[in-house]
Design a protein around this motif. Structure first.
Motif, PDB file in Angstrom:
ATOM      1  N   UNK A 166       6.669  -1.954  -8.105  1.00 14.14           N
ATOM      2  CA  UNK A 166       7.516  -1.618  -6.949  1.00 14.14           C
ATOM      3  C   UNK A 166       8.161  -2.847  -6.330  1.00 14.14           C
ATOM      4  N   UNK A 167       8.565  -3.806  -7.141  1.00 16.62           N
ATOM      5  CA  UNK A 167       9.057  -5.078  -6.602  1.00 16.62           C
ATOM      6  C   UNK A 167      10.351  -4.937  -5.817  1.00 16.62           C
ATOM      7  N   UNK A 168      11.103  -3.846  -6.039  1.00 15.54           N
ATOM      8  CA  UNK A 168      12.361  -3.656  -5.308  1.00 15.54           C
ATOM      9  C   UNK A 168      12.129  -3.162  -3.879  1.00 15.54           C
ATOM     10  N   UNK A 169      10.893  -2.812  -3.550  1.00 13.24           N
ATOM     11  CA  UNK A 169      10.643  -2.150  -2.270  1.00 13.24           C
ATOM     12  C   UNK A 169       9.602  -2.882  -1.420  1.00 13.24           C
ATOM     13  N   UNK A 170       9.406  -4.153  -1.679  1.00 12.04           N
ATOM     14  CA  UNK A 170       8.351  -4.898  -0.987  1.00 12.04           C
ATOM     15  C   UNK A 170       8.881  -5.915   0.012  1.00 12.04           C
ATOM     16  N   UNK A 171      10.180  -5.938   0.228  1.00 13.17           N
ATOM     17  CA  UNK A 171      10.742  -6.893   1.173  1.00 13.17           C
ATOM     18  C   UNK A 171      11.777  -6.207   2.061  1.00 13.17           C
ATOM     19  N   UNK A 172      12.030  -6.814   3.211  1.00  8.15           N
ATOM     20  CA  UNK A 172      13.064  -6.331   4.126  1.00  8.15           C
ATOM     21  C   UNK A 172      12.597  -5.162   4.968  1.00  8.15           C
ATOM     22  N   UNK A 173      13.533  -4.567   5.744  1.00  8.01           N
ATOM     23  CA  UNK A 173      13.187  -3.410   6.590  1.00  8.01           C
ATOM     24  C   UNK A 173      12.644  -2.260   5.757  1.00  8.01           C
ATOM     25  N   UNK A 174      11.570  -1.659   6.213  1.00  3.10           N
ATOM     26  CA  UNK A 174      10.973  -0.547   5.486  1.00  3.10           C
ATOM     27  C   UNK A 174      10.153  -0.966   4.291  1.00  3.10           C
TER      28      UNK A 174
END
Length: 677
Positions: free
Chosen positions: A244-252
């Motif tokens: 899930x590396x695309x979803x581990x940074x930034x808002x949310x």
């Protein structure tokens, strides 16, 4: 040094002797023109010659002796001295060298030198085909020999290395036998990527589930492989050793806190394309306008409550309340006799023989256009008064109404009068009735006789529209339709104001609220005036009625429930409420789109619930307003009356009277109609 009888003569043309004399050895020669394929550069051609018992001569031609620009090999064969006159010449063609095993074509011819000298032998059809130039020729020619199984590929010939290409490279009639130069990986999920780890070395795939590409980190899922799109699903979809590396940074970002849910953390959404705030399941919250702990039945949620959190004010975690504008109506309430479903069980006044809101049938009431009703706080007597001098009283629950109209000896006013009575007040101190109306007439009735008096009103058509008393002994006040407040003491006193008055009510002994309208013709502006007790009751103070800009009409009645809540009602659905502490009143919108003309209002003692009488065209209405909004009102037993209603009087929510035109007098509670057999 011995000289060969066979010579390569690439450019030599031998002349022929034309006489018949036997030629000598220099003249006895054959020019052999050997045609060959232009790509036959790795093959071999031999020429042999012998004559009689003489020694055989042999010459080999290969490699650099072939010219692709001139695909003809010119060879000269000279007859040797020890040969006979006849010479046999043999031309042989070999593939890839001159070994006898590579022979693919052979031609023989005998030449006689009895008379002829130099001769020519043209060979154009020797089997030297070699399209791929690998030195091997395919089967063919007169001998049908040759070992090249695929003359279109230079790598295909007898003895060639077998390749993993699905072809017969070494011309043994088999494909890829014994050759290993590929590694195969099991692709169990058929996503075109084999699983990680050691593969199987073989030229051909061991099974239909084997592929040459590795890198699949989960060979049980076809959606997981190196070129897959990374999704939000706690899986390494693209096999890059990250999850899930695309979803581990930034808002949310996954795993970070959020506030949209109870104890919320961001997690993958259902479509696996992003994140969503998830947490402990919340409880829906519903509006609880009356703050009784129950939300309105069948209402939609207005919020959510996290486990363990306190319920916010005016909200509830249920929808059990059948009337969210009445705090005394909910599933935990006690059923009382008031014409309402207090405990929300779908029944009204169940298990109580208290009766219903029903028309009172009495000959004295018939035909009367009743304008006002007054009731003693103890419930009786009850007085009704109306147009044409109609006046009647019911002294107790078991007695009938008794007439004191203008045609009786116990009347108020002159004999045979048809005075229009518009308002009445019952003195709680002595049970005397004060009735007021047409032309300034006032009557005080003790149930047996009346003491009338007439005040001199200013206008010709002016009349008293409302009356109230305060204190003990009572001080009685009336208002007139020309906007005057009158004190009925020893001598009547008048307090002038502009406009018209239609309603009057007291707040304690020292404050009077008069309502009506400014001006005497349309457009009318509603007005609430406050009179404060002093030496002369002073000049009235006008209140600010918010939300009434542009309104055309007047207020018809007022009721002070207590010092914090005072209701006034009037034309076109106008309802305003205020308190004794402020001159700013707010408007309450009507509960329906219809323009109901409100005419009377009363609140049961000790409550802030207003019962309001009004008319929509020719149909009478009873509505109920609480501090929390419009609540359910008791229903008329036979449906809403098709006459104009005029006034309401109450001792409690369990006992009230309503009067109207054409003999209509209603009471709650009256005995319910008997069931028909």
């Amino acid at each position: 040094m011995r000289q060969s009888a066979i010579l390569l003569l690439p450019l030599l043309l031998l002349a022929c002797k034309k006489d018949s004399k036997e030629p000598d050895t220099k003249q006895a020669a054959v020019h052999v023109k050997i045609g060959h394929h232009p790509q036959f550069s790795k093959g071999c051609i031999t020429v042999e010659a012998h004559g009689g018992t003489g020694e055989t001569e042999r010459a080999e031609f290969k490699e650099s002796q072939f010219d692709s620009n001139d695909p003809v090999l010119n060879v000269a064969v000279f007859r040797k001295a020890d040969w006979s006159r006849d010479v046999e010449i043999t031309v042989k063609v070999f593939e890839k060298g001159c070994a006898e095993a590579q022979l693919v074509d052979e031609r023989k011819r005998t030449f006689s030198f009895a008379s002829a000298g130099r001769q020519e032998w043209l060979l154009e059809d020797l089997h030297t085909a070699d399209e791929d130039g690998d030195g091997f020729v395919p089967p063919g020619g007169p001998m049908n020999r040759g070992t090249d199984c695929d003359d279109s590929r230079e790598t295909a010939y007898l003895g060639a290395a077998e390749l993993c290409n699905g072809l017969d490279d070494n011309c043994d009639g088999q494909m890829e036998t014994g050759v290993v130069n590929k590694t195969w990986y099991l692709d169990n999920d058929r996503d075109s990527f084999g699983r990680n780890g050691p593969g199987t070395d073989a030229c051909d795939p061991p099974s239909e589930l084997h592929v040459e590409v590795t890198g699949d980190c989960d060979d049980e899922r076809a959606d997981v492989h190196p070129t897959a799109e990374e999704k939000c699903n706690s899986v390494d979809d693209n096999c890059d050793s990250r999850v899930d590396e695309l979803f581990t940074e930034g808002p949310g970002a996954l795993g970070t806190a959020c506030t949209e849910a109870c104890n919320g953390m961001y997690a993958c959404n259902d479509t696996q394309t992003g994140t969503v705030c998830v947490g402990t399941p919340s409880t829906p919250l519903y509006a609880d306008a009356d703050s009784d702990g129950e939300g309105e039945k069948d209402s939609a949620p207005v919020g959510e409550l996290c486990p363990g959190a306190p319920v916010p004010p005016m909200m509830a975690d249920n929808t059990r309340d059948c009337d969210d504008a009445d705090p005394d109506t909910n599933t935990q309430a006690t059923e009382v006799c008031d014409g309402l479903d207090n405990d929300c069980d779908g029944q009204v006044d169940e298990e109580m023989s208290c009766g219903v809101l029903k028309k009172v049938e009495d000959p004295v009431l018939a035909g009367g256009n009743w304008r006002t009703v007054a009731v003693h706080p103890d419930g009786y007597p009850v007085w009704v008064a109306g147009l044409d001098g109609r006046l009647a009283v019911k002294m107790d629950a078991t007695s009938a109404f008794v007439s004191h109209s203008g045609d009786t000896t116990t009347r108020c006013g002159p004999a045979g009068n048809t005075l229009d009575w518009h308002a009445a007040w019952l003195n709680p101190n002595n049970s005397y009735l004060v009735v007021v109306g047409e032309d300034g007439w006032i009557g005080e009735h003790n149930g047996g006789s009346c003491s009338p008096i007439q005040s001199n009103l200013q206008g010709n058509s002016d009349y008293f529209s409302s009356v109230v008393g305060v204190g003990n002994p009572a001080q009685v006040f009336m208002v007139s339709t020309l906007g005057h407040l009158y004190e009925w003491t020893g001598a009547a006193q008048r307090h002038d104001s502009s406009g018209r008055y239609w309603g009057l009510h007291a707040l304690g002994n020292d404050a009077l609220y008069a309502v009506g309208s400014t001006g005497e013709s349309s457009p009318l502006t509603p007005v609430v005036n406050l009179y404060i007790r002093n030496t002369t009751w002073g000049t009235p103070a006008a209140h600010n009625l918010q939300g009434t800009t542009g309104y055309n009409g007047g207020l018809r009645a007022v009721w002070a429930a207590d010092s914090t809540l005072i209701y006034a009602v009037g034309d076109g659905g106008l309802v305003v409420k205020g308190g004794g502490q402020s001159r700013d009143w707010e408007r309450v919108l009507s509960p329906s789109g219809a323009a109901i003309n409100y005419v009377s209002v009363a609140a049961p003692p000790g409550t802030k619930n207003a019962y309001i009488i009004g008319n929509e065209d020719s149909v009478g209405r009873l509505q109920r307003l609480t501090p929390y909004g419009w609540a359910k009102a008791p229903s008329f037993a036979t449906g809403e009356p098709s006459v104009q209603l005029r006034d309401i009087a109450m001792t409690s929510s369990s006992n009230f009277w309503i009067v109207g035109d054409d003999g209509n007098v209603y009471h709650f509670p009256e005995p319910a109609p008997s069931a028909q057999p």
